[in-house]
Design an enzyme around this catalytic site. Structure first.
Site, PDB file in Angstrom:
ATOM      1  N   ASP A   8     -11.063   2.938   3.212  1.00 32.32           N
ATOM      2  CA  ASP A   8     -11.333   1.495   3.192  1.00 32.32           C
ATOM      3  C   ASP A   8     -12.818   1.220   2.943  1.00 32.32           C
ATOM      4  O   ASP A   8     -13.193   0.110   2.558  1.00 32.32           O
ATOM      5  CB  ASP A   8     -10.975   0.873   4.555  1.00 32.32           C
ATOM      6  CG  ASP A   8      -9.710   0.024   4.512  1.00 32.32           C
ATOM      7  OD1 ASP A   8      -9.375  -0.486   3.428  1.00 32.32           O
ATOM      8  OD2 ASP A   8      -9.088  -0.130   5.583  1.00 32.32           O
ATOM      9  N   LYS A  28       0.844  -1.205   0.000  1.00 36.47           N
ATOM     10  CA  LYS A  28       0.000   0.000   0.000  1.00 36.47           C
ATOM     11  C   LYS A  28       0.878   1.253   0.000  1.00 36.47           C
ATOM     12  O   LYS A  28       0.627   2.197  -0.756  1.00 36.47           O
ATOM     13  CB  LYS A  28      -0.949  -0.014   1.205  1.00 36.47           C
ATOM     14  CG  LYS A  28      -2.075  -1.038   1.046  1.00 36.47           C
ATOM     15  CD  LYS A  28      -2.904  -1.265   2.299  1.00 36.47           C
ATOM     16  CE  LYS A  28      -3.888  -2.410   2.051  1.00 36.47           C
ATOM     17  NZ  LYS A  28      -4.734  -2.749   3.203  1.00 36.47           N
ATOM     18  N   GLN A  74      -4.835  -1.256   9.328  1.00 38.27           N
ATOM     19  CA  GLN A  74      -4.784  -2.611   8.772  1.00 38.27           C
ATOM     20  C   GLN A  74      -5.418  -3.596   9.748  1.00 38.27           C
ATOM     21  O   GLN A  74      -5.115  -3.590  10.945  1.00 38.27           O
ATOM     22  CB  GLN A  74      -3.317  -2.983   8.476  1.00 38.27           C
ATOM     23  CG  GLN A  74      -3.145  -4.304   7.750  1.00 38.27           C
ATOM     24  CD  GLN A  74      -3.717  -4.303   6.330  1.00 38.27           C
ATOM     25  OE1 GLN A  74      -3.790  -3.273   5.673  1.00 38.27           O
ATOM     26  NE2 GLN A  74      -4.125  -5.455   5.858  1.00 38.27           N
TER      27      GLN A  74
HETATM   28  N1  GUN Z   1      -7.097  -6.688   6.061  1.00 34.68           N
HETATM   29  C1  GUN Z   1      -7.371  -7.477   4.991  1.00 34.68           C
HETATM   30  N2  GUN Z   1      -7.869  -6.735   3.990  1.00 34.68           N
HETATM   31  C2  GUN Z   1      -7.917  -5.466   4.434  1.00 34.68           C
HETATM   32  C3  GUN Z   1      -8.322  -4.237   3.831  1.00 34.68           C
HETATM   33  O1  GUN Z   1      -8.771  -4.169   2.685  1.00 34.68           O
HETATM   34  N3  GUN Z   1      -8.208  -3.146   4.614  1.00 34.68           N
HETATM   35  C4  GUN Z   1      -7.751  -3.196   5.888  1.00 34.68           C
HETATM   36  N4  GUN Z   1      -7.691  -2.062   6.579  1.00 34.68           N
HETATM   37  N5  GUN Z   1      -7.361  -4.309   6.474  1.00 34.68           N
HETATM   38  C5  GUN Z   1      -7.448  -5.437   5.728  1.00 34.68           C
END
Ligand code: GUN
Length: 288
Positions: free
Chosen positions: A125, A58, A102
């Site tokens: 998100d 990311k 996350q």
């Molecule tokens: N953990 C697994 N997929 C995601 C996601 O798309 N966003 C976040 N914040 N955590 C995750």
């Protein structure tokens, strides 16, 4: 004479991501010329190895497209109060347009409290109740990145969902439920299947589009797929040799489906791309 087995066409998430990220980079440049640099803050608590990889990708995606990127890493024993205080500070930070914590978070932290603490204006998100409500009612808001990426993949092959039967396997808040709403918004007839579904195969055999989002290998096998169906694989699993694989038995299903997404190189890169799109849009909205 035997009929040659058709092989599904691949929907290449890497190539589509590159195309979309080029457009994002151009829009970032345009915004920068107006004095705004889109900024994403990513918070990682603890040392989950998969999360570390996701977070690294990311941050790299942000830097590649010219974003301002902040990565905050905290020890696994961080308190919920301390995390909520960081979110509060980032909510008020004008250099930050998107905030992502996350998941999963360590057990002393309530993930729902964390999600609801993020300002809906910065919820890139798309997990906040306000974002979920906006998706459900067709109002402007942020769409969760993984199902949003799946919709972009369908768009990339010119697929018209009107009147088609879409079957979503999985009912998570992050993928299954928002995926179903997005498909519905495009006029598909949608079925959501899950662990208590009585006859999964009977459902998937009727599907023109199948989205597999369970997190378990071989949830979808060739005998469960109607010839020519579009198969999107959201899974991220490891096989017994430690190799990355999805929820779909790719080797079998590719001989029946019309289109299929590979793992790796399918939905995964699209998730990060849509995070960049959401963050860019969050920044663009502040410039209106
Ligand atoms: N953990 C697994 N997929 C995601 C996601 O798309 N966003 C976040 N914040 N955590 C995750």
């Amino acid at each position: 004479m035997t009929t040659p087995t058709p092989t599904a066409r691949l929907i290449d998430g890497v190539a589509l991501s590159q195309k979309l990220r080029t457009e994002v980079t151009q829009r970032v440049q345009a915004l920068k010329s107006r004095g705004i640099t889109p900024g994403l803050a990513v918070i990682l608590v603890g040392e989950n190895p998969a999360s570390q990889v996701y977070v690294r990708n990311k941050v790299k995606g942000c830097l590649d497209c010219g974003f301002h990127s902040v990565l905050e890493k905290y020890d696994a024993d961080m308190t919920e109060a301390a995390l909520l205080a960081r979110i509060d500070a980032l909510n008020r930070d004008p250099a930050i347009h998107g905030i992502l914590v996350q998941l999963p978070v360590p057990k002393q932290i309530d993930a729902n409290k964390v999600i609801e603490a993020i300002s809906p204006l910065k919820d890139v998100d798309g997990f906040h109740m306000v974002s979920a409500g906006a998706l459900m009612t067709g109002m402007p808001g942020f769409w969760p990145c993984t199902p949003y990426g799946c919709m972009k993949m369908l768009e990339s092959i010119g697929y018209d969902l009107r009147g088609k039967h879409a079957v979503v396997i999985g009912r998570s808040n992050i993928v299954g439920k928002p995926m179903a709403l997005m498909l519905l918004q495009k006029n598909a007839t949608v079925t959501i299947c899950h662990s208590a579904t009585a006859d999964l195969k009977a459902m998937t055999l009727q599907a023109d589009v199948i989205v597999a989002a369970v997190g378990k290998r071989n949830v979808l096998t060739a005998d469960m797929v109607k010839p020519g169906a579009v198969v999107l694989d959201v899974g991220m699993n490891r096989d017994e040799a430690g190799k990355l694989c999805g929820d779909v038995d790719f080797a079998g299903v590719k001989n029946v489906a019309g289109y299929i997404t590979p793992v790796p190189g399918g939905v995964g890169p699209m998730t990060i791309t849509m995070l960049l799109v959401n963050t860019l849009e969050a920044a663009e909205r502040t410039a209106l």
